[in-house]
Scaffold this motif. Structure first.
Motif, mmCIF file in Angstrom:
data_model
loop_
_atom_site.group_PDB
_atom_site.id
_atom_site.type_symbol
_atom_site.label_atom_id
_atom_site.label_comp_id
_atom_site.label_asym_id
_atom_site.label_seq_id
_atom_site.Cartn_x
_atom_site.Cartn_y
_atom_site.Cartn_z
ATOM 1 N N MET A 3 46.188 39.658 38.102
ATOM 2 C CA MET A 3 45.639 38.533 37.354
ATOM 3 C C MET A 3 45.330 38.971 35.939
ATOM 4 N N HIS A 24 42.231 43.469 43.558
ATOM 5 C CA HIS A 24 43.209 42.828 42.680
ATOM 6 C C HIS A 24 43.366 43.642 41.402
ATOM 7 N N CYS A 26 43.634 43.567 37.550
ATOM 8 C CA CYS A 26 43.272 42.643 36.474
ATOM 9 C C CYS A 26 43.665 43.235 35.130
ATOM 10 N N THR A 57 51.291 41.700 32.074
ATOM 11 C CA THR A 57 51.141 40.736 33.167
ATOM 12 C C THR A 57 52.505 40.244 33.627
ATOM 13 N N ARG A 63 48.597 34.831 37.190
ATOM 14 C CA ARG A 63 47.445 33.963 36.934
ATOM 15 C C ARG A 63 46.780 34.464 35.671
#
Length: 65
Positions: A3, A24, A26, A57, A63
């Motif tokens: 994300m 996750h 990030c 990303t 996201r």
């Protein structure tokens, strides 16, 4: 899941911390370099520019908040 978070004020930084703790990845960006460094020490992937942010990303699904 990977994300991205742009804006690491109180809310953004805390969201990244919770997501990182849950496993996750990030990717983060903020105009304040110290905010980026602080979250990188906690496991986030810091980006230095918005172009760098977009490059980092690349995992699907993406996201960005």
């Amino acid at each position: 899941m990977q994300m991205g978070m742009v804006g690491l004020g109180r809310m953004g930084a805390n969201m990244v911390r919770r997501l990182t703790r849950k496993g996750h990845e990030c990717v983060v960006y903020d105009v304040n370099p110290q905010d980026r460094k602080d979250l990188a020490k906690e496991g986030a992937v810091a980006s230095t520019t918005l172009d760098d942010f977009v490059t980092k990303t690349q995992k699907a699904p993406r996201r960005v908040s």
